[in-house]
Design an enzyme around this catalytic site. Structure first.
Site, PDB file in Angstrom:
ATOM      1  N   GLU A  38     -24.260 -32.532   1.191  1.00  0.00           N
ATOM      2  CA  GLU A  38     -23.045 -32.716   1.983  1.00  0.00           C
ATOM      3  C   GLU A  38     -22.941 -34.124   2.555  1.00  0.00           C
ATOM      4  OE1 GLU A  38     -22.285 -29.144   0.657  1.00  0.00           O
ATOM      5  OE2 GLU A  38     -20.852 -30.412   1.731  1.00  0.00           O
ATOM      6  N   ALA A  46     -21.490 -24.820   2.322  1.00  0.00           N
ATOM      7  CA  ALA A  46     -21.258 -25.875   3.306  1.00  0.00           C
ATOM      8  C   ALA A  46     -20.006 -26.633   2.896  1.00  0.00           C
ATOM      9  CB  ALA A  46     -22.455 -26.819   3.389  1.00  0.00           C
TER      10      ALA A  46
END
Length: 842
Positions: free
Chosen positions: A434, A398
């Site tokens: 994230e 990610a």
């Protein structure tokens, strides 16, 4: 994008009772310089404080908590329990069984020389007013005599021709006398006639390809103050999963392209000319021209849209100050699910058409994470929206782009009916990681890549803290221990690196996105959190975020804030761990008022197997006997009410028994791997069935499981057929490493001959092979891999010369786990080679 060290002075850093500070336990700062025996003589009153603990040892002390005023979100359960014996034994299987039947552990114990205590290089000195463009070649960083303040960026991607065109207007502040502007560009065709700085046209346009640097020379000195640099350019939507690239997906039975960006670490320059370093923060205002039927996303919400026939022009709101590597664009056909945080921030998860229901779990975790972090960091989420997008072709797990986080599909999507418990946990950890970056990395950004660990170590640690508060039944801190072993294996090498590692060229940056920056960094942070206590740690962290919001910081800046807020000698304490490589393995003995410390290394059972292959069968039978008991207790089928860890443990145990060659488990078909045990060129029905399942399954997680075992046999024809899949459209570039990872030890020679592979006995051949090839960008990884090969060879020779040695305490100190692989084809083929040799050799 998804961890210790050394003078003889005592510094407190071991865990106090959970949620408390205190001086009851301390730590000796470790040393790696010879000799391996140390004498530390503290005052008698300080003896009780002199326990030397590594971060992994500290991890056993209990569960980190949120500050006490929010403790209701994370019920106190200090000492959540040791890792079950069966789980620990699986680590043995990952090394010993795979050594005998395919695969391999990751690192051998080997300690380096004295610590590297050098600091990262500072900004280059201002350029002279004259001179030639050549003075800027081969420099670690761009000069500081000019810096961007604002970008007006316009892009028009062509998803059929796979090209793009664009223009950029950069407001630049010139602060010192110079006739040059020096910035970054790569893989772009720049229209030299379009380049203007104010009304000035450059007399020189020089591009240093190996550095990704564009030098614009002007006839006279540039005026001090702000001016606007403009230019037009074109580029290719590449298939390398970096810069501005294309990803393929299916819609109504037809293959289509989407346009995606991946700029970290140094690939924004492949989309538009820019000052592509984290310290050059600026504001961005983007405009996209895209087909009218497509969704186009960027960091900020849409300001306005105009449609002219088949093309629509979308203008986005101006961003806050941010680094170039966080700029993001996604263009394609999507649907989404939506939620809202407690403060009204809109959160969406975008997926391919027909998959939006699989985004609901990530959406729930995302909303909870943003709510938690705004309190924990003491600062609201600074953007008006948060989008998370599943991308079919994506090199990393990610990427934390500001306000537009991109993911591999398997890292964002979860199906209640078919996805595994481990997949659910991975989605939660990845989303929390994230979104933590939106503060720690995006709002406050490392000043240079030397301080990458400030981003990744903190995001790794706090994501576990968040997930533990959302899902306390998962015992996530118990599992945190397993991830730290990857860092321990890497950090045992001479070719390891400190948490803070000097970066001398942009090509070096990608090599430090490894277990040192992530897991070792997170472990050291957890150690500091345990010592300071949850409340003091959180308060200091929130002060740091406030002080450096919208700017850049170095590791020393973090320690300074912590010292000011806590009164503790944090810099002295932590510098020892972040500026040295390696870790101590210590035996400690008290002798009167002296403490005797002896640094030791551990024996590795896998090498014993390699050196004395006759023992392999006995070792496997011993492990099978030990693992059968927990398998019988767990059973083959899920049970109502069983724990999350039991759910995750069952497939791990069954797979381990297959790897060990347990005939009953293989015959009962416990895993796809069992099918491959009986496959050959003359008996390929099982292989063909798995290939068919891989092609036709709609479940991404299942497809990857199948792909990962297609090469797991000893038959040369099947192995070569599987390896050749890497170069077909059947396997996405991002997944090619799975085919290589599945190779068994017996297939090493087949694979080496296919792509000049590696084995314990071939370090000289491997060195010769790479000596004639460019290693820029993976030199550190190659050196680490070759070191593993040579260590293995030395161990083998040593054990062979002492027949009784291999039979003594075979299971003591076994290297645990199999390391993460971060190699992708075709662009990452060269970078993949060291990991390939390393997996099959050590």
């Amino acid at each position: 994008m998804d961890h210790y060290e050394a003078d003889a002075r005592r510094r407190p850093i071991s865990p106090s009772p959970v949620g408390q500070g205190g001086d009851g336990v301390g730590i000796v700062k470790p040393s790696h310089s010879p000799p391996l025996r140390y004498i530390y003589s503290p005052p008698p009153t300080a003896l009780r404080q002199c326990a030397l603990l590594s971060p992994v040892t500290l991890s056993l002390a209990g569960r980190p908590q949120l500050p006490s005023h929010r403790s209701s979100m994370a019920p106190s359960r200090a000492g959540a329990g040791a890792v079950p014996v069966a789980v620990a034994l699986l680590a043995v299987v990952a090394t010993v069984a795979v050594a005998a039947a395919g695969g391999g552990g990751r690192k051998m114990a080997s300690h380096g020389k004295g610590a590297n205590l050098e600091v990262s290089p500072g900004p280059p000195a201002p350029a002279p007013a004259g001179g030639s463009a050549g003075q800027f070649r081969g420099q670690a960083r761009l000069p500081r005599f000019a810096a961007p303040r604002h970008y007006e960026l316009r892009l028009r991607p062509d998803l059929v021709a796979c090209t793009f065109s664009g223009s950029v207007a950069i407001t630049v502040a010139v602060s010192a006398s110079t006739r040059f502007l020096v910035l970054n560009a790569a893989d772009l065709s720049i229209n030299s006639a379009s380049i203007r700085f104010q009304a000035l046209a450059p007399t020189e346009v020089v591009f240093f390809k190996e550095d990704g640097v564009l030098v614009l020379g002007f006839a006279k000195q540039l005026p001090l103050g702000e001016g606007v640099l403009k230019m037009d350019f074109t580029g290719t939507l590449n298939d390398q999963m970096r810069g501005f690239y294309r990803s393929k997906y299916q819609y109504k039975g037809k293959e289509r392209n989407m346009a995606v960006t991946q700029f970290e670490s140094v690939d924004a320059r492949r989309c538009f000319p820019c000052w592509d370093e984290p310290a050059f923060k600026a504001k961005f205002k983007l405009t996209l021209e895209v087909p009218s039927e497509l969704t186009a996303l960027s960091n900020m919400p849409v300001a306005n849209t105009t449609v002219a026939g088949p093309i629509k022009t979308i203008r986005y709101q101006e961003s806050p100050l941010m680094s170039t590597y966080l700029v993001a664009i996604v263009v394609g056909l999507f649907e989404y699910v939506e939620g809202v945080t407690a403060k009204g921030t809109r959160v969406r998860v975008y997926t391919q058409v027909g998959k939006s229901s699989q985004g609901k779990f990530a959406l729930d975790v995302g909303v909870k994470s943003l709510n938690l972090y705004k309190d924990y960091f003491g600062t609201p989420f600074p953007l008006p929206k948060m989008d998370m997008v599943a991308i079919p072709d994506f090199a990393a797990g990610a990427m934390e782009n500001y306000g537009l986080v991109t993911y591999r599909e398997v890292a964002l999507l979860f199906d209640d009916k078919s996805s595994s418990a481990s997949s659910k946990q991975n989605v939660a950890i990845t989303v929390a990681h994230e979104l933590a970056h939106q503060w720690f990395g995006n709002l406050v950004t490392m000043e240079w890549w030397t301080h990458l660990w400030l981003n990744e170590g903190f995001a790794t640690w706090v994501s576990h803290l968040a997930v533990d508060s959302f899902f306390p039944q998962w015992n996530i801190w118990t599992q945190f221990l397993d991830s730290t072993t990857t860092a321990l294996r890497l950090d045992s090498l001479e070719e390891s690196h400190p948490i803070e590692v000097e970066i001398h060229h942009a090509s070096e940056v990608d090599q430090i996105f490894d277990a040192i920056s992530y897991e070792k960094g997170a472990s050291v942070i957890r150690m500091l959190h345990s010592y300071l206590g949850a409340d003091r740690f959180q308060k200091a962290l929130a002060s740091y975020i406030k002080k450096y919001a919208y700017s850049n910081a170095k590791t020393e800046d973090l320690w300074a804030v912590f010292e000011k807020e806590t009164g503790e000698p944090v810099k002295d304490l932590m510098t020892s761990w972040t500026k040295q490589k390696g870790y101590p393995v210590i035996n400690a003995k008290l002798k009167g008022n002296d403490m005797e410390l002896e640094q030791v290394t551990a024996s590795v059972a896998k090498i014993s197997v390699d050196a004395t292959p006759g023992l392999a069968g006995d070792i496997k039978q011993l492990l099978i006997k030990i693992l059968l008991s927990p398998v019988e207790k767990l059973g083959w089928d899920p049970k109502n009410g069983e724990s999350h860890l039991d759910v995750m443990l069952r497939p791990m145990l069954l797979l381990a028994l297959v790897q060990l060659g347990h005939s009953k488990t293989i015959n009962e078909g416990a895993a796809y791997l069992a099918v491959m045990q009986n496959v050959s060129s003359s008996n390929r029905s099982g292989y063909d069935a798995l290939r068919k399942l891989y092609r036709e399954s709609a479940e991404g997680e299942e497809r990857l499981r199948v792909l990962g075992i297609l090469s797991s046999c000893r038959d040369k024809g099947i192995v070569l057929e599987s390896l050749n899949l890497i170069f077909t459209n059947e396997v996405r570039s991002q997944d090619a490493y799975l085919v290589v990872r599945g190779l068994q030890t017996e297939a090493r020679e087949i694979a080496w001959n296919w792509l000049k592979f590696a084995s314990n006995e071939k370090s000289a051949e491997v060195s010769k092979f790479f000596a004639t090839r460019t290693t820029l960008g993976f030199e550190r990884t190659l050196k680490q891999s070759l070191e593993n090969v040579r260590i293995s060879a030395r161990w083998v020779e040593g054990i062979k010369s002492e027949p009784g040695l291999a039979q003594t305490e075979l299971l003591a100190g076994v290297t645990v786990g199999v390391g993460n692989k971060n190699a992708f084809l075709p662009y990452h083929l060269q970078k993949m080679l060291p990991a390939m040799l390393f997996d099959c050799s050590s």
